[in-house]
Scaffold this active site. Structure first.
Site, short mmCIF file in Angstrom:
data_model
loop_
_atom_site.label_atom_id
_atom_site.label_comp_id
_atom_site.label_asym_id
_atom_site.label_seq_id
_atom_site.Cartn_x
_atom_site.Cartn_y
_atom_site.Cartn_z
N LYS A 1 0.85 -1.19 0.00
CA LYS A 1 0.00 0.00 0.00
C LYS A 1 0.89 1.23 0.00
O LYS A 1 2.03 1.19 0.45
CB LYS A 1 -0.90 -0.03 1.24
CG LYS A 1 -1.90 1.11 1.31
CD LYS A 1 -2.95 0.86 2.38
CE LYS A 1 -3.82 2.08 2.62
NZ LYS A 1 -4.38 2.66 1.39
N GLY A 2 0.37 2.34 -0.51
CA GLY A 2 1.16 3.57 -0.58
C GLY A 2 1.68 4.02 0.78
O GLY A 2 0.97 3.95 1.78
N ILE B 1 -10.17 6.46 -0.98
CA ILE B 1 -9.53 6.23 0.32
C ILE B 1 -8.62 7.40 0.69
O ILE B 1 -8.51 7.80 1.84
CB ILE B 1 -8.71 4.92 0.31
CG1 ILE B 1 -9.61 3.71 -0.02
CG2 ILE B 1 -8.01 4.71 1.65
CD1 ILE B 1 -10.70 3.44 0.97
N GLY B 2 -7.99 7.98 -0.33
CA GLY B 2 -7.10 9.11 -0.06
C GLY B 2 -5.74 8.68 0.46
O GLY B 2 -5.06 9.43 1.17
N ASN C 1 3.85 6.62 -6.99
CA ASN C 1 2.47 6.94 -7.36
C ASN C 1 2.36 8.42 -7.70
O ASN C 1 2.22 9.25 -6.81
CB ASN C 1 1.53 6.57 -6.21
CG ASN C 1 0.09 6.91 -6.53
OD1 ASN C 1 -0.24 7.31 -7.65
ND2 ASN C 1 -0.78 6.76 -5.56
N CYS D 1 -0.85 11.32 -7.12
CA CYS D 1 -1.11 12.15 -5.94
C CYS D 1 -1.27 13.61 -6.36
O CYS D 1 -0.62 14.07 -7.30
CB CYS D 1 0.05 12.05 -4.95
SG CYS D 1 0.44 10.38 -4.40
N GLY E 1 -5.02 -3.32 -14.30
CA GLY E 1 -6.31 -2.70 -14.58
C GLY E 1 -7.35 -3.76 -14.90
O GLY E 1 -7.39 -4.27 -16.02
N GLY F 1 -5.33 -6.29 -8.72
CA GLY F 1 -5.84 -5.38 -7.71
C GLY F 1 -7.20 -5.72 -7.16
O GLY F 1 -7.36 -6.55 -6.26
#
Length: 300
Positions: free
Chosen positions: A44-45, A70-71, A125, A128, A241, A263
């Site tokens: 996760k980021g 989610i942000g 990523n 952002c 994707g 994903g």
């Protein structure tokens, strides 16, 4: 039969990894998935400081997939290094850390912090929002994408994968921009921007109004963009994707991806990555491919 792939000098045992934000850092999926059988785990980021993320509700089901806002909620790099990296090091799989930030300095701080950590690759990523440029994502402007790539490369010790946004006019231009900035690989696509309205409440379903659409509905768009990116640059590509089965993953490889990332499907079938690894292997046997590299980009 040889399932190994080499992405920017890092050898994976097979071409399957997990899409950032859909697999945590592996712990919650470890009872469903043998992490040793994955080519890589993409986390996760992670940001330089903890992020709270967006207000709820922030996930909604849509036709052919889901939408999330989610942000990039995350615990920050310090806790990640203390808790998640030691967990993943217990397994024989490559570790790809997804890095997020709101400014060039944020990204560079995380890359510098990870330079001495035992992780294999960084995925940046660039979807952002750039707070210093009025909120436009780094990945929507070629000059900004090239600049952020160049900046991160100054600090990163690991190969750098730039994760491209599909919310652009020309994906080839974006791929060329990060290649010019020194990227070692690219991954695409990130989510498409969407919106859902509750007609009974006459209000937005997500508190954020818009969110990222993922799942089977975006798969044909993603295949097209991976194909275009493969034609535009010489970098290895990780395609993602809407992958829901081995056939979807194989499409990306034939279109030019050297590896694939799974994903949204993880949410409704936690063992889907294992099925995809097995399915690619069976396809290779049936089609008499000796190695994965023989499949990459053969549709022209």
């Amino acid at each position: 039969m040889n399932m190994t792939v080499n992405i920017a000098g890092v050898e994976w045992k097979n071409p399957v990894t997990t899409a950032s934000g859909t697999f945590g850092s592996g712990a919650e999926f470890s009872e469903y998935v043998d992490l040793n059988r994955l080519g890589a785990v993409t986390t996760k980021g992670v940001a330089n400081v903890p992020w709270q993320g967006n207000p709820t509700p922030r996930v909604a089901e849509v036709y052919g997939g889901m939408m999330n806002a989610i942000g990039l909620q995350n615990p920050g790099i310090d806790l990640f290094c203390k808790r998640d990296i030691p967990f993943l090091k217990r397994y024989d799989t490559r570790i790809i850390v997804n890095v997020c930030g709101k400014s060039e300095e944020d990204y560079c701080e995380v890359a510098e912090r990870l330079a001495e950590e035992p992780v294999d690759m960084l995925e940046i990523n660039i979807s952002c929002p750039n707070v210093k440029e009025g909120g436009i994502a780094f990945g929507q402007n070629p000059q900004a994408a090239e600049r952020i790539t160049r900046a991160v490369k100054r600090y990163a010790r690991q190969p750098v994968i730039m994760k491209l946004s599909p919310n652009v006019t020309d994906i080839g231009e974006m791929a060329r921009a990060v290649e010019a900035g020194g990227a070692d690989a690219v991954s695409l696509i990130n989510t498409l921007t969407g919106m859902k309205i509750d007609i009974h409440r006459k209000s937005f379903v997500l508190a954020n109004q818009t969110g990222g659409v993922s799942g089977p509905a975006i798969h044909p768009v993603a295949v097209r963009m991976v194909y275009q990116a493969a034609k535009a640059v010489k970098l290895p590509i990780i395609g993602m994707g809407g992958i829901s089965c081995a056939e979807d993953a194989i499409e990306f490889i034939l279109a030019g991806a050297s590896a694939v990332s799974v994903g949204t499907a993880n949410f409704h079938n936690p063992s889907i990555t294992m099925e995809i690894v097995n399915g690619i292997e069976e396809y290779m046997r049936r089609q008499e491919f000796e190695k994965i590299t023989d499949m990459v980009g053969i549709v022209d």
